[in-house]
Design a protein around this motif. Sequence first.
Motif, PDB file in Angstrom:
ATOM      1  N   GLN A   1      10.602   7.362  -0.623  1.00  0.00           N
ATOM      2  CA  GLN A   1       9.673   8.371  -0.107  1.00  0.00           C
ATOM      3  C   GLN A   1       8.267   7.833   0.130  1.00  0.00           C
ATOM      4  O   GLN A   1       7.453   8.503   0.757  1.00  0.00           O
ATOM      5  N   GLY A   2       8.009   6.623  -0.354  1.00  0.00           N
ATOM      6  CA  GLY A   2       6.690   6.032  -0.158  1.00  0.00           C
ATOM      7  C   GLY A   2       5.657   6.664  -1.075  1.00  0.00           C
ATOM      8  O   GLY A   2       5.888   7.714  -1.675  1.00  0.00           O
ATOM      9  N   PHE A   3       4.528   6.020  -1.205  1.00  0.00           N
ATOM     10  CA  PHE A   3       3.400   6.581  -1.959  1.00  0.00           C
ATOM     11  C   PHE A   3       2.133   6.010  -1.354  1.00  0.00           C
ATOM     12  O   PHE A   3       2.200   5.275  -0.370  1.00  0.00           O
ATOM     13  N   SER A   4       1.022   6.357  -1.908  1.00  0.00           N
ATOM     14  CA  SER A   4      -0.171   5.711  -1.380  1.00  0.00           C
ATOM     15  C   SER A   4      -0.905   5.042  -2.520  1.00  0.00           C
ATOM     16  O   SER A   4      -1.345   5.686  -3.456  1.00  0.00           O
TER      17      SER A   4
ATOM     18  N   GLU B   1      -3.922   3.068  -3.099  1.00  0.00           N
ATOM     19  CA  GLU B   1      -5.178   2.592  -2.517  1.00  0.00           C
ATOM     20  C   GLU B   1      -5.772   1.527  -3.408  1.00  0.00           C
ATOM     21  O   GLU B   1      -6.568   1.811  -4.284  1.00  0.00           O
TER      22      GLU B   1
ATOM     23  N   ARG C   1       0.801  -1.220   0.000  1.00  0.00           N
ATOM     24  CA  ARG C   1       0.000   0.000   0.000  1.00  0.00           C
ATOM     25  C   ARG C   1       0.830   1.265   0.000  1.00  0.00           C
ATOM     26  O   ARG C   1       0.316   2.330  -0.320  1.00  0.00           O
ATOM     27  N   TYR C   2       2.082   1.189   0.419  1.00  0.00           N
ATOM     28  CA  TYR C   2       2.870   2.421   0.477  1.00  0.00           C
ATOM     29  C   TYR C   2       4.257   2.310  -0.130  1.00  0.00           C
ATOM     30  O   TYR C   2       5.065   3.223   0.005  1.00  0.00           O
TER      31      TYR C   2
END
Lengths: 229, 229
Positions: free
Chosen positions: A223-226, A228, A147-148
Motif C-alpha cells: 500500500q506504500g507509505f510516506s 519523509e 520514500r514510499y
Amino acid sequence: MSHTYEYARAALTVDCVVFGLGEDELEVLLIRRALEPFANRWALPGGFVHIDETLEDAALRELEEETGLRKVYLEQLYSFGAIDRDPRERVVTVAYYALVKLSDHKVRAATDASDAAWFAVSDLPDLAFDHAQIVDMALNRLRAKVRYQPIGFELLAKKFTLTQLQRMYEVILERTLDKRNFRKKILGMDLLVELDEVQKDVAHRAARLYKFDDRRYRKLVKQGFSFEI
Amino acid sequence: MSHTYEYARAALTVDCVVFGLGEDELEVLLIRRALEPFANRWALPGGFVHIDETLEDAALRELEEETGLRKVYLEQLYSFGAIDRDPRERVVTVAYYALVKLSDHKVRAATDASDAAWFAVSDLPDLAFDHAQIVDMALNRLRAKVRYQPIGFELLAKKFTLTQLQRMYEVILERTLDKRNFRKKILGMDLLVELDEVQKDVAHRAARLYKFDDRRYRKLVKQGFSFEI
C-alpha cells in the motif's frame, strides 16, 4: 539451423543491476567481459533472451551463469532501446534490479565472464555499452523507492540495530540523517519488532536488536507509505 | 527481402495505455483491430518496432497512425514477455502510458485499426492479447503515482476549480475524498496559483479558478512529495 523473418528484428537481451550493502557504501555486482565487444571491460551481468524463456527467467539464468547468484528477487527496471547502444547490431535490453545481502552471495565468474566482483557505486570502472546509464537509473529508482516503501528486508541481516538500519538509509541516500528524527519516524511506522536481545561481540556498549514485522512490512510494500526522510 | 539469424528471435512491439479524464470516470483509448489475430476485438494502440526507430518513437508513431493522437508525453510502463501472449509467435511488448486532456484529442481510426474510441476503465470490453493486464498495471502505476508526484497538468484544463481538481483525484483513486482535508493538503503544497478569475457560464455560484505553478510543479515531479490522500 537458422531463422528467417520478413522484417529485420532486434536482438533481445536482459541485464541485471544487483545492489548489496557494503560497510560504508552501496555496491553493485559486475562481471568482466571475456568476449568482444568490450572484451575485458566490466559490465552488468546479462545476455540474450532465449526464444522459449520469459524475460525474468532469462535474467535469473544469466545472473546465475555469470556470477553464481541464485534465487534473487528481481524487479523490472526499464527497457533500453537506443539505436546504437550495441556496436554489433540493434539490441534492446530489458534491465532488472535486485537488492541482496552481500554475506549470502559469494560470487564466482562463469561462462562468458572472466571475473565477477562487487564495486562501490561511487567508484565504478568504465562500463561496457550503456550500462553506466542503466546503473544510474537503478540508483534513482532505489532512492525514490525508500520514500514510499519500506526497504532493508533484502539488504540487512535478520536481526539488526537501529544504527545499522539508519546506516543503510544513509548509504542509499548518500547523506547523513539526524539520529533522533530517524528513530522517531521509523519506530512510528510500527514496522519493527524490538527483540529481547542485544548485539554480541562488540567493543562498544551492545545495542538492542530489532527485526522487521513481516506482515506489516509486506502490507506497507503493497500500500506504500510516506517516509519523509 | 528477408532477414536470417542464427537463433530464433522474438518480435518486438510497443503498446500505449492513454488515459483521459471523463466527466465521472477515467477513460482509456482503445482501437478496434481490423486484422487477425483478435480481428474486431478492442485493443491498445500499438504495433511492431521498426529496426531503425527507438521504442518511444515506435510508440508515438503507432499511436498517431492508429488513433490520430500526436505529441503525447509517453512514459515507459513495463515490458511484457510471457511466452504465449501472442498466438502467432513469441512477441515481447514494451508498454507505455500517457495522460491527456480528452478535449485536445479528437480520435480517428487509421491504418490497421477499424475504429478508435474512449472507454471508461470500469467498463472495458474484452481486450485482445494480455492488454487487460497491461491496463491494470498502468492503473496501478497511476494510483501509486498520485501519492508521491503532483498530477493533473496533463489531464485538466489550464484553469480549474478546486472541485475539479478534487474530482480528478477521486476519479483516479475511485473513492470520495473529504473536501476540507483535500483543500488543506493541496493548498499546503504551494503548487497552485489562485487566479483573479471565477468560472463562467455556470448555473451555480461561480467558483474561483486556479492554475498550477509550473516551476513548483516540475520541481515536485523531480523530487517527489508525499501526498497522504
